[in-house]
Design a protein around this motif. Sequence first.
Motif, short mmCIF file in Angstrom:
data_model
loop_
_atom_site.label_atom_id
_atom_site.label_comp_id
_atom_site.label_asym_id
_atom_site.label_seq_id
_atom_site.Cartn_x
_atom_site.Cartn_y
_atom_site.Cartn_z
N PRO A 1 0.82 -1.21 0.00
CA PRO A 1 0.00 0.00 0.00
C PRO A 1 0.86 1.27 0.00
CG PRO A 1 -0.80 -1.57 1.63
CD PRO A 1 0.51 -2.10 1.12
N LEU A 2 0.42 2.25 -0.74
CA LEU A 2 1.12 3.52 -0.82
C LEU A 2 0.24 4.59 -0.18
CD1 LEU A 2 3.73 4.75 -2.01
CD2 LEU A 2 2.42 5.29 -4.06
N PRO A 3 0.69 5.22 0.89
CA PRO A 3 -0.13 6.22 1.59
C PRO A 3 -0.37 7.47 0.74
CG PRO A 3 1.92 5.79 2.80
CD PRO A 3 1.97 4.99 1.54
N ASP A 4 -1.44 8.18 1.04
CA ASP A 4 -1.78 9.42 0.34
C ASP A 4 -0.61 10.41 0.36
OD1 ASP A 4 -4.38 8.75 -0.43
OD2 ASP A 4 -5.20 9.38 1.50
N LYS A 5 0.07 10.50 1.49
CA LYS A 5 1.19 11.44 1.62
C LYS A 5 2.27 11.13 0.58
CE LYS A 5 4.71 13.11 4.79
NZ LYS A 5 5.38 12.94 6.06
N SER A 6 2.57 9.87 0.38
CA SER A 6 3.59 9.47 -0.60
C SER A 6 3.14 9.80 -2.02
CB SER A 6 3.89 7.98 -0.49
OG SER A 6 4.46 7.68 0.76
N ILE A 7 1.86 9.61 -2.29
CA ILE A 7 1.32 9.94 -3.62
C ILE A 7 1.45 11.44 -3.87
CG2 ILE A 7 -0.78 10.03 -5.02
CD1 ILE A 7 -1.52 7.30 -3.75
N ARG A 8 1.11 12.24 -2.87
CA ARG A 8 1.26 13.71 -3.03
C ARG A 8 2.72 14.10 -3.26
NH1 ARG A 8 -2.64 13.49 1.06
NH2 ARG A 8 -1.08 13.90 2.68
N ASN B 1 1.11 0.07 -5.25
CA ASN B 1 2.38 0.75 -5.49
C ASN B 1 3.11 0.12 -6.67
OD1 ASN B 1 4.60 2.39 -5.28
ND2 ASN B 1 5.36 1.49 -3.39
N GLY B 2 2.36 -0.22 -7.71
CA GLY B 2 2.94 -0.82 -8.90
C GLY B 2 3.19 -2.30 -8.73
N GLY B 3 3.90 -2.88 -9.68
CA GLY B 3 4.22 -4.30 -9.61
C GLY B 3 4.48 -4.88 -10.98
N GLU B 4 4.93 -6.12 -10.99
CA GLU B 4 5.25 -6.82 -12.23
C GLU B 4 4.41 -8.08 -12.34
OE1 GLU B 4 9.43 -7.58 -11.95
OE2 GLU B 4 9.94 -5.46 -12.09
N PHE B 5 4.19 -8.52 -13.58
CA PHE B 5 3.49 -9.78 -13.81
C PHE B 5 4.46 -10.94 -13.75
CE2 PHE B 5 0.48 -6.96 -16.05
CZ PHE B 5 -0.67 -7.35 -15.41
N GLU B 6 3.98 -12.09 -13.28
CA GLU B 6 4.73 -13.33 -13.41
C GLU B 6 4.87 -13.61 -14.90
OE1 GLU B 6 6.16 -15.39 -11.38
OE2 GLU B 6 5.50 -14.62 -9.46
N ILE B 7 6.02 -14.05 -15.33
CA ILE B 7 6.27 -14.25 -16.75
C ILE B 7 5.27 -15.23 -17.37
CG2 ILE B 7 7.98 -16.11 -16.55
CD1 ILE B 7 8.23 -13.11 -18.93
N ASN B 8 4.81 -16.22 -16.61
CA ASN B 8 3.85 -17.18 -17.17
C ASN B 8 2.42 -16.64 -17.19
OD1 ASN B 8 3.55 -17.25 -14.43
ND2 ASN B 8 3.55 -19.47 -14.24
N ASP B 9 2.19 -15.46 -16.62
CA ASP B 9 0.86 -14.85 -16.63
C ASP B 9 0.73 -13.73 -17.65
OD1 ASP B 9 -0.22 -16.42 -14.67
OD2 ASP B 9 0.11 -15.00 -13.05
N ILE B 10 1.82 -13.34 -18.28
CA ILE B 10 1.81 -12.16 -19.13
C ILE B 10 0.78 -12.25 -20.26
CG2 ILE B 10 3.20 -10.94 -20.88
CD1 ILE B 10 5.48 -11.04 -18.86
N GLU B 11 0.69 -13.41 -20.92
CA GLU B 11 -0.24 -13.51 -22.06
C GLU B 11 -1.69 -13.33 -21.65
OE1 GLU B 11 0.35 -16.50 -24.94
OE2 GLU B 11 2.48 -16.05 -25.15
N LYS B 12 -2.02 -13.58 -20.39
CA LYS B 12 -3.39 -13.37 -19.91
C LYS B 12 -3.73 -11.89 -19.87
CE LYS B 12 -3.07 -17.16 -16.59
NZ LYS B 12 -3.08 -17.44 -15.16
#
Length: 158
Positions: free
Chosen positions: A15-22, A44-55
């Motif tokens: 989780p990214l707090p409102d203060k960090s977003i500001r 707060n962003g993230g990456e896909f598992e390589i085997n899930d990308i096509e989904k």
Amino acid sequence: MAFIKRDNLTKEGGPLPDKSIREIEKTIHRKFPEDYKKFLKKTNGGEFEINDIEKHGIEIEGIDQEPIYIDSFFGTLEGMSGLYNWNNPDEEMFRKNAINIAYTLNHGLITYITSGKDKGIYFWDTTFDFDCSDDDGNAYFLAENFDEFLDKINLKID
């Protein structure tokens, strides 16, 4: 309304707090739309598992190319996935009403234009990978807003 399942993204920043977003908005001189803030607050962003990308691919209407596949959504994590790295306010090539929000396996960026007549989510073919891309046009409309974009790539936030 879109929801992210925690098993869809890896390397989330949590989780990214409102203060960090500001603070991010202030640093990159951009104001985030509410739907995108909601996403950042949960993941707060993230990456896909390589085997899930096509989904999670998205096709661009009217273009005969393979789908766009998201590699990572930018957040405050260090390195390549950082919002700061991809939204430098001093770079002349970046529009003042645009936020680069994700990187694709197609070597382009997902960009959120937040105001004006071009408002929406776009694929920015930064490497001119598409045959139809050139200096006069290398951005392709994907969705009206972030929630619609998440729906189109089959990403659910819980």
